[in-house]
Design a protein around this motif. Structure first.
Motif, short mmCIF file in Angstrom:
data_model
loop_
_atom_site.label_atom_id
_atom_site.label_comp_id
_atom_site.label_asym_id
_atom_site.label_seq_id
_atom_site.Cartn_x
_atom_site.Cartn_y
_atom_site.Cartn_z
N THR A 119 9.46 6.68 -6.36
CA THR A 119 8.72 6.15 -5.38
C THR A 119 7.72 6.90 -4.76
N LEU A 143 4.59 -3.31 2.05
CA LEU A 143 5.43 -3.14 3.23
C LEU A 143 4.72 -3.50 4.50
N ARG A 200 2.95 9.58 0.94
CA ARG A 200 4.58 9.56 1.65
C ARG A 200 5.32 9.52 0.46
N PRO A 214 9.56 8.61 -0.03
CA PRO A 214 10.73 8.46 0.32
C PRO A 214 11.78 9.19 -0.16
N HIS A 269 0.37 -0.62 4.00
CA HIS A 269 1.49 0.38 3.36
C HIS A 269 1.94 -0.14 2.15
N TYR A 270 1.49 0.76 1.08
CA TYR A 270 2.14 0.45 -0.30
C TYR A 270 3.43 1.40 -0.95
N ARG A 271 4.09 0.73 -1.63
CA ARG A 271 5.10 1.58 -2.15
C ARG A 271 5.14 1.34 -3.70
N GLU A 300 9.08 -2.33 7.11
CA GLU A 300 9.44 -2.00 5.66
C GLU A 300 9.85 -3.05 5.03
N ASP A 319 4.71 6.45 -1.69
CA ASP A 319 3.96 5.51 -0.61
C ASP A 319 2.67 5.92 -0.34
N HIS A 367 6.30 2.15 -7.32
CA HIS A 367 7.38 2.23 -8.06
C HIS A 367 7.26 2.84 -9.54
N ASP A 394 4.76 -2.58 -4.13
CA ASP A 394 5.30 -3.30 -3.10
C ASP A 394 4.42 -3.16 -1.87
N GLN A 441 14.86 10.30 -2.20
CA GLN A 441 15.41 9.69 -3.47
C GLN A 441 16.55 10.83 -4.19
#
Length: 322
Positions: free
Chosen positions: A104, A147, A92, A94, A12-14, A151, A106, A16, A145, A96
């Motif tokens: 962001t 995760l 995905r 998030p 799972h990557y986020r 998370e 995902d 930015h 990031d 905001q």
């Protein structure tokens, strides 16, 4: 033959991003991002121009073909009548602040797709710089990031440097709560008997059968351990299982498909439903829990069918009868 436990390794990557202006994208921006990502990925890796992926000799080795077109491998026993296997990723978004210029996104990568992660980073970076959505808003990749299942995580990419990352893995499945509520966060699109499942006709059996089929195919096409379980028994049990509470509504949503050059209706179910997890219903738990990453229904790669699970308390009169 012994059943194979449910094992779908994933990371799972986020991502930015930074943008100069407040974000001007649709409420469900997955279609815009997926389209831009696919275009940038193909432009990045395709070495055989003007050849349809299905006819290309490289289709089972090319990052674009495997990740975005996902052809069934030669000799595949499943999906003989289909042109493509399920994509090995979901997007995905998030929540905001609408006026924030930090953004962001995902991405969850399943199984063997992890090997193409550097290509994916480059493609999403290029997609953001080329512009997303009808306003062609530019997004500049700042850092990425990794995760874990809670998370929490670590920064893997910053200023052009990609650090070593953990191998894709299947987190330990926790024990099931006594009762759960499934919160549908993006439209859930499931068809039963050729028709979209509406709030009036929603049933746990249709939801679970779809989820089980999706996870079975993800494991078959994208991992080394295809799921082996009592599919018929689980599906039959799910069809006889009733939700303890259902609060759903239909959400209309249309998107423009540049590939088909037409408006497409992508509406689906939003809301929540609850389920008693005691007794025989515990058999559903591993699949429901993993579904928080795999999503369910149609258009999962663009972020639809996302849900989260929260434990709920059984009414006191139900507890006293258990």
């Amino acid at each position: 033959m012994h059943p194979t436990p449910l094992t779908i390794p994933f990371n799972h990557y986020r991502f930015h991003f930074e943008t100069e202006h407040p974000v001007r994208l649709p409420a469900f921006p997955g279609s815009a991002w997926r389209g831009a990502f696919g275009h940038a990925l193909k432009k990045t890796v395709c070495v055989v121009r003007n050849t349809p992926c299905a006819q290309c000799l490289l289709k089972n080795a090319c990052a674009y073909s495997v990740v975005f077109e996902t052809p069934p491998p030669p000799g595949s026993e499943k999906m003989r009548k289909y042109n493509a296997a399920p994509h090995p990723f979901v997007l995905r978004f998030p929540r905001q602040d609408a006026i924030d210029t930090n953004y962001t996104l995902d991405m969850i990568l399943f199984g063997h797709a992890e090997r193409y992660f550097p290509y994916i980073v480059h493609a999403l970076q290029k997609a953001g710089l080329d512009g997303i959505g009808g306003h062609r808003q530019r997004f500049e990749l700042h850092h990425i990031d990794y995760l874990d299942s809670m998370e929490g995580g670590q920064t893997l990419y910053r200023e052009g440097e990609l650090q070593p990352r953990p191998p894709a893995s299947m987190p330990k499945i926790p024990d099931p709560p006594e009762s759960i509520t499934i919160l549908l966060e993006t439209p859930l699109r499931i068809k039963q008997d050729g028709k979209n499942l509406t709030p009036d006709h929603f049933n746990f059996g249709a939801f679970f059968a779809n989820l089980l089929r999706r996870q079975s195919m993800l494991s078959y096409f994208h991992t080394d351990k295809p799921l082996e379980t009592d599919f018929a028994g689980l599906t039959k049990q799910a069809s006889a299982t009733h939700c303890t509470e259902t609060k759903l509504q239909w959400h209309d949503w249309t998107r423009y498909s540049s590939r088909q050059q037409t408006e497409m209706n992508m509406g689906g179910l939003l809301g929540r439903f609850s389920l008693d997890m005691q007794g025989n219903n515990e058999a559903f738990w591993p699949y429901l829990w993993l579904g928080q990453w795999t999503h369910a229904g149609k258009a999962t790669s663009m972020g639809l069918g996302a849900y989260t699970i929260k434990p709920t308390s059984l009414p006191s009169e139900e507890k006293s009868t258990k």
